[in-house]
Structure formats: structure tokens, C-alpha cells
Design a protein around this motif. Sequence first.
Motif, PDB file in Angstrom:
ATOM      1  N   GLY A 176      18.011  24.711   1.295  1.00 21.33           N
ATOM      2  CA  GLY A 176      17.215  25.648   2.091  1.00 21.33           C
ATOM      3  C   GLY A 176      16.192  26.426   1.291  1.00 21.33           C
ATOM      4  N   GLN A 177      15.552  25.775   0.337  1.00 22.76           N
ATOM      5  CA  GLN A 177      14.552  26.435  -0.491  1.00 22.76           C
ATOM      6  C   GLN A 177      13.269  26.691   0.302  1.00 22.76           C
ATOM      7  N   PRO A 178      12.539  27.761  -0.034  1.00 19.15           N
ATOM      8  CA  PRO A 178      11.238  27.967   0.609  1.00 19.15           C
ATOM      9  C   PRO A 178      10.255  26.888   0.186  1.00 19.15           C
ATOM     10  N   ASP A 179       9.309  26.609   1.055  1.00 16.35           N
ATOM     11  CA  ASP A 179       8.345  25.554   0.756  1.00 16.35           C
ATOM     12  C   ASP A 179       7.344  26.042  -0.289  1.00 16.35           C
ATOM     13  N   GLU A 180       6.777  25.105  -1.005  1.00 17.08           N
ATOM     14  CA  GLU A 180       5.707  25.362  -1.964  1.00 17.08           C
ATOM     15  C   GLU A 180       4.818  24.127  -2.008  1.00 17.08           C
ATOM     16  N   TYR A 181       3.781  24.156  -2.819  1.00 14.94           N
ATOM     17  CA  TYR A 181       2.812  23.047  -2.863  1.00 14.94           C
ATOM     18  C   TYR A 181       2.330  22.715  -1.448  1.00 14.94           C
ATOM     19  N   TYR A 195       0.854  -1.181   0.000  1.00 16.80           N
ATOM     20  CA  TYR A 195       0.000   0.000   0.000  1.00 16.80           C
ATOM     21  C   TYR A 195       0.897   1.241   0.000  1.00 16.80           C
ATOM     22  N   PRO A 196       0.453   2.333  -0.610  1.00 21.05           N
ATOM     23  CA  PRO A 196       1.292   3.525  -0.667  1.00 21.05           C
ATOM     24  C   PRO A 196       1.803   4.006   0.691  1.00 21.05           C
ATOM     25  N   ASN A 197       0.956   3.936   1.730  1.00 16.69           N
ATOM     26  CA  ASN A 197       1.381   4.477   3.029  1.00 16.69           C
ATOM     27  C   ASN A 197       2.420   3.614   3.733  1.00 16.69           C
ATOM     28  N   ALA A 198       2.764   2.467   3.132  1.00 18.94           N
ATOM     29  CA  ALA A 198       3.832   1.634   3.691  1.00 18.94           C
ATOM     30  C   ALA A 198       5.205   2.064   3.184  1.00 18.94           C
ATOM     31  N   VAL A 199       5.219   3.020   2.251  1.00 21.59           N
ATOM     32  CA  VAL A 199       6.460   3.446   1.605  1.00 21.59           C
ATOM     33  C   VAL A 199       6.892   4.812   2.132  1.00 21.59           C
ATOM     34  N   SER A 200       8.136   4.924   2.544  1.00 16.85           N
ATOM     35  CA  SER A 200       8.741   6.224   2.834  1.00 16.85           C
ATOM     36  C   SER A 200       9.506   6.656   1.594  1.00 16.85           C
ATOM     37  N   PHE A 201       9.077   7.770   1.010  1.00 22.27           N
ATOM     38  CA  PHE A 201       9.673   8.241  -0.243  1.00 22.27           C
ATOM     39  C   PHE A 201      10.453   9.509   0.003  1.00 22.27           C
ATOM     40  N   GLN A 202      11.708   9.532  -0.444  1.00 18.71           N
ATOM     41  CA  GLN A 202      12.612  10.660  -0.214  1.00 18.71           C
ATOM     42  C   GLN A 202      13.001  11.312  -1.539  1.00 18.71           C
ATOM     43  N   SER A 203      12.870  12.624  -1.606  1.00 19.70           N
ATOM     44  CA  SER A 203      13.291  13.356  -2.799  1.00 19.70           C
ATOM     45  C   SER A 203      13.736  14.754  -2.413  1.00 19.70           C
ATOM     46  N   SER A 204      14.705  15.272  -3.165  1.00 16.53           N
ATOM     47  CA  SER A 204      15.128  16.657  -2.973  1.00 16.53           C
ATOM     48  C   SER A 204      14.304  17.610  -3.822  1.00 16.53           C
ATOM     49  N   ASN A 205      13.482  17.073  -4.708  1.00 17.39           N
ATOM     50  CA  ASN A 205      12.657  17.892  -5.595  1.00 17.39           C
ATOM     51  C   ASN A 205      11.272  18.087  -4.989  1.00 17.39           C
ATOM     52  N   ARG A 206      10.949  19.327  -4.654  1.00 18.34           N
ATOM     53  CA  ARG A 206       9.678  19.577  -3.956  1.00 18.34           C
ATOM     54  C   ARG A 206       8.478  19.162  -4.792  1.00 18.34           C
ATOM     55  N   TRP A 207       8.552  19.350  -6.114  1.00 17.93           N
ATOM     56  CA  TRP A 207       7.443  18.937  -6.982  1.00 17.93           C
ATOM     57  C   TRP A 207       7.262  17.418  -6.963  1.00 17.93           C
ATOM     58  N   ASP A 208       8.367  16.685  -6.850  1.00 21.40           N
ATOM     59  CA  ASP A 208       8.322  15.226  -6.762  1.00 21.40           C
ATOM     60  C   ASP A 208       7.689  14.791  -5.444  1.00 21.40           C
ATOM     61  N   VAL A 209       8.048  15.479  -4.387  1.00 23.49           N
ATOM     62  CA  VAL A 209       7.455  15.206  -3.075  1.00 23.49           C
ATOM     63  C   VAL A 209       5.952  15.453  -3.108  1.00 23.49           C
ATOM     64  N   ALA A 210       5.529  16.537  -3.779  1.00 23.41           N
ATOM     65  CA  ALA A 210       4.098  16.828  -3.887  1.00 23.41           C
ATOM     66  C   ALA A 210       3.374  15.704  -4.625  1.00 23.41           C
ATOM     67  N   GLY A 211       3.948  15.252  -5.734  1.00 22.18           N
ATOM     68  CA  GLY A 211       3.323  14.172  -6.493  1.00 22.18           C
ATOM     69  C   GLY A 211       3.243  12.878  -5.709  1.00 22.18           C
ATOM     70  N   ALA A 212       4.310  12.561  -4.984  1.00 21.79           N
ATOM     71  CA  ALA A 212       4.325  11.333  -4.185  1.00 21.79           C
ATOM     72  C   ALA A 212       3.373  11.426  -3.004  1.00 21.79           C
ATOM     73  N   THR A 213       3.245  12.612  -2.425  1.00 20.58           N
ATOM     74  CA  THR A 213       2.301  12.812  -1.324  1.00 20.58           C
ATOM     75  C   THR A 213       0.866  12.601  -1.803  1.00 20.58           C
ATOM     76  N   LYS A 214       0.548  13.189  -2.946  1.00 22.36           N
ATOM     77  CA  LYS A 214      -0.799  13.022  -3.496  1.00 22.36           C
ATOM     78  C   LYS A 214      -1.081  11.551  -3.796  1.00 22.36           C
ATOM     79  N   PHE A 215      -0.058  10.821  -4.227  1.00 25.65           N
ATOM     80  CA  PHE A 215      -0.235   9.402  -4.517  1.00 25.65           C
ATOM     81  C   PHE A 215      -0.504   8.596  -3.250  1.00 25.65           C
TER      82      PHE A 215
END
Length: 219
Positions: free
Chosen positions: A196-201, A165-185
Amino acid sequence: MRHTAYVFDAYGTLFDVHAAVRRQAERIGPDAQRLSELWRAKQLEYSWIRTMMGAYQDFWSLTEQALDFALASLKIGDASLRADLLSAYWTLDCYPEVPHVLKGLKASGARLAILSNGSPAMLAAAVKSAALDGVIDEVFSVDPVRRFKTDPAVYDLVTMGWRLYPNAVSFQSSNRWDVAGATKFGFRTVWINRSGQPDEYRDFEPALILPSLEGLLTA
């Protein structure tokens, strides 16, 4: 909370995408940083546009095209430099903490994978060059689905491949857009905010924000 499955983005998270240009910085001169930034920006832009158009080309082709655009934009016409930069991209440096962190997670019993836009050949070369082939259990490339992140079909490669299941996976990325996509998934996501980039999404927040992968060993 420790997870039993840790999945990592490759470029920018495990491997330093600016290492290729840094190796040739003296030859390039004052435009080196700009060249590296433009190369990376166009590489990603092409992946998003081609996914939206349904006109897939593998990531190596996009990497070549992006470099050609960057060199032309900065009026750099050195063919041997182009060849050396592309060659260096196959053996990018990994970030200093990567081997230690991955070995630590592996020793705890976790399964480790890479999920990347990279082509299978690119990823195999990078993993071997960084001597990570002994700790990475599986490498998932987008090639089978012929789409790039953040298309949900990419993240589903992990859940289908590992029957999780998706919530069994810890997904790590330095790309904030990738993190947003994986979070939505549905993945539990960790944003590795190295610069030290500002947060978005903000409607797709990560579970954790870390300055490097080191914090995974205590999180």
C-alpha cells in the motif's frame, strides 16, 4: 485485456525478499526488520550506482556486500548467521498466490518469463525451490548486458529474445521504480503494490495497480 506474454520481476514480486531474515528472526532479535530493510535497500542502491559507474558486479556479489553493510551497521558479528542468511536467499519463499496465478495464466495460453537483476544461478535456484520451473518459459537475467534495471537494455532483453514489440508485453513488478522504467521502455505495466505504498513517478504511470498478482487472472 489479456496479453500473450507476461513478464515478472523476481525479487519482491514473485519471491519474498524478507523471507531470509524472517527465518532467522529469533536469532537476530529486535533488529530483524531493520536488518532486512537495510539489506534490501543497499542491495538495490549498489545495483543503481554500479550501473551508472559502468562497474558491473553480478547481483549475488551485491547481495553479499549489502548484507555485510547491514550487519556491520547494526553491529551484528555472527559469522554463522551471515552464512545462514545468504544460504536462505537462494530459496526464498514465493508469495502465496504465485503458483496459482502463474498456472492460470499459463493455462490461458500465455508465455511467462522472469526478467530480473538476479544472476542466472540465483534465479535458477529460486525458481526450482518454488516449483515454478514447470510454468516459467524463460528466465532473463541482466548478466548478458552487465547493467541493472532501469537501464533500457535490460527490458530490451525480452523484446529481442522473444521478438516482440514492447506493447505486446505485460510486465509486473512490485518495485515502483522498475514499473517506471518498464513503462518508459514501452511495456504495458502492472504495479503489484503489496504494502500500500503511495504512488510516485507519476509521469510514468502503470496501466494497472493491484495489491497482489491474483488480479491478473481477471484483469
